[in-house]
Design a protein around this motif. Structure first.
Motif, PDB file in Angstrom:
ATOM      1  N   SER A 119       0.816  -0.977  -0.033  1.00  0.00           N
ATOM      2  CA  SER A 119      -0.265  -0.161   0.185  1.00  0.00           C
ATOM      3  C   SER A 119       0.597   1.289  -0.274  1.00  0.00           C
ATOM      4  N   ARG A 120       0.133   2.218  -0.431  1.00  0.00           N
ATOM      5  CA  ARG A 120       1.110   3.632  -0.399  1.00  0.00           C
ATOM      6  C   ARG A 120      -0.198   4.547   0.347  1.00  0.00           C
ATOM      7  N   PRO A 191       1.305  -2.597  -9.886  1.00  0.00           N
ATOM      8  CA  PRO A 191       2.623  -2.192  -8.697  1.00  0.00           C
ATOM      9  C   PRO A 191       1.700  -0.352  -9.319  1.00  0.00           C
ATOM     10  N   ARG A 192       1.309  -0.486 -10.794  1.00  0.00           N
ATOM     11  CA  ARG A 192       1.640   0.749 -11.094  1.00  0.00           C
ATOM     12  C   ARG A 192      -0.364   1.552 -10.794  1.00  0.00           C
ATOM     13  N   SER A 193      -1.572   0.596 -10.348  1.00  0.00           N
ATOM     14  CA  SER A 193      -2.140   0.588  -9.750  1.00  0.00           C
ATOM     15  C   SER A 193      -2.373   1.429  -8.467  1.00  0.00           C
ATOM     16  N   LEU A 194      -1.465   1.170  -7.357  1.00  0.00           N
ATOM     17  CA  LEU A 194      -1.178   1.642  -5.982  1.00  0.00           C
ATOM     18  C   LEU A 194      -1.689   2.782  -6.007  1.00  0.00           C
ATOM     19  N   ASP A 195      -1.789   4.041  -6.844  1.00  0.00           N
ATOM     20  CA  ASP A 195      -1.991   5.260  -6.238  1.00  0.00           C
ATOM     21  C   ASP A 195      -3.900   5.459  -6.194  1.00  0.00           C
ATOM     22  N   ASP A 196      -4.358   4.644  -6.696  1.00  0.00           N
ATOM     23  CA  ASP A 196      -5.567   4.232  -7.432  1.00  0.00           C
ATOM     24  C   ASP A 196      -5.907   2.901  -5.891  1.00  0.00           C
ATOM     25  N   LEU A 197      -5.670   2.179  -5.395  1.00  0.00           N
ATOM     26  CA  LEU A 197      -5.799   1.338  -4.310  1.00  0.00           C
ATOM     27  C   LEU A 197      -5.121   1.491  -2.955  1.00  0.00           C
TER      28      LEU A 197
END
Length: 272
Positions: A119-120, A191-197
């Protein structure tokens, strides 16, 4: 001994020598000195630098082909563009053989790569908010694995039969107290979707490439004793070839084991 018998014995000896030469020549032909091996991006690239050195000492040259997509290495192997690949665990291979008609078999184990949720936005799974979006892999075997890991963390409950058969999908969720939104995505996209998840299940090789550490960054992680050991695979017709055994021996060497133990510090565990 009559001249006839001497001539016959000479012919038999010559035939035996010819057969022996043909057999030896066939064995040499089968025992390739150069192999093309498909691997996934990330940690495997570092490991195979060591594998290549060990194999070269034994007279076996390895040409490594790196893939960014889990769907491609088995297709390339089945088509004859690779001699072997080393990127998947047995449930993934079983699913690909069944779904795509491949005839690919394992010949040796490599590493276990514990799966993690990253998570970010949160530092602990206890901080996961209600209604959060949770990314999981969209391929059946890794998607099932991600759901099992969520269940082990107490986030969801799955149908017992799906757990038993390792076939869980989002449709098998029977309890979801936090009303989490499960978002299946391609493994490379997670990994590229961590900002949205809120959190996402990310395989170790893609996590490494994204600068994520299982020990440091994962909010949920599998036990190192996970049954999902990765493997070296070849076409069924090649499983008993001498070169396949030499490739496995190079990977399962003391040099490679020591490198994995010291370089990855538990993020990857030798499975041999």
């Amino acid at each position: 001994m009559t001249p006839f018998l001497r001539h016959r014995r000479s012919l038999l000896a010559g035939t035996a020598a010819t057969l022996l030469a043909l057999t030896a020549g066939s064995a040499i032909a089968q025992d390739k000195q150069r192999l093309k091996v498909g691997i996934s991006v990330g940690n495997a690239e570092q490991i195979f630098e060591v594998v290549k050195k060990v194999a070269a000492q034994q007279g076996l040259q390895l040409d490594v082909v790196v893939f960014n997509d889990y769907q491609l290495p088995n297709a390339a192997l089945a088509a004859g563009d690779l001699d072997a690949n080393a990127f998947q665990h047995q449930p993934f291979l079983d699913n690909q053989n069944k779904a795509r008609g491949f005839d690919i078999v394992p010949v040796g184990l490599t590493v276990t790569a514990p799966l993690g949720f990253y998570s970010r936005k949160i530092k602990s799974i206890d901080a996961l908010p209600e209604g959060a979006s949770v990314g999981i892999q969209n391929d059946p075997s890794n998607g099932n694995r991600a759901l099992l890991l969520q269940q082990s963390a107490g986030l969801i409950t799955l149908k017992p039969e799906a757990v038993k058969n390792n076939t869980a999908t989002p449709l098998d969720v029977v309890a979801n107290p936090k009303k989490l939104k499960l978002v299946p995505l391609d493994a490379a996209q997670l990994p590229r979707s961590l900002d949205d998840l809120a959190i996402a299940s990310i395989n170790n090789d893609y996590a490494e490439k994204a600068g994520l550490s299982l020990a440091r960054d994962a909010v949920i992680k599998e036990s190192p004793k996970s049954p999902y050991a990765n493997l070296i695979a070849v076409r069924r017709a090649d499983q008993d070839k001498p070169w396949a055994k030499r490739l496995v021996a190079a990977y399962q060497s003391p040099e490679v084991k020591q490198f994995i133990d010291t370089r990855f510090n538990g993020a990857l565990v030798p499975a041999f």
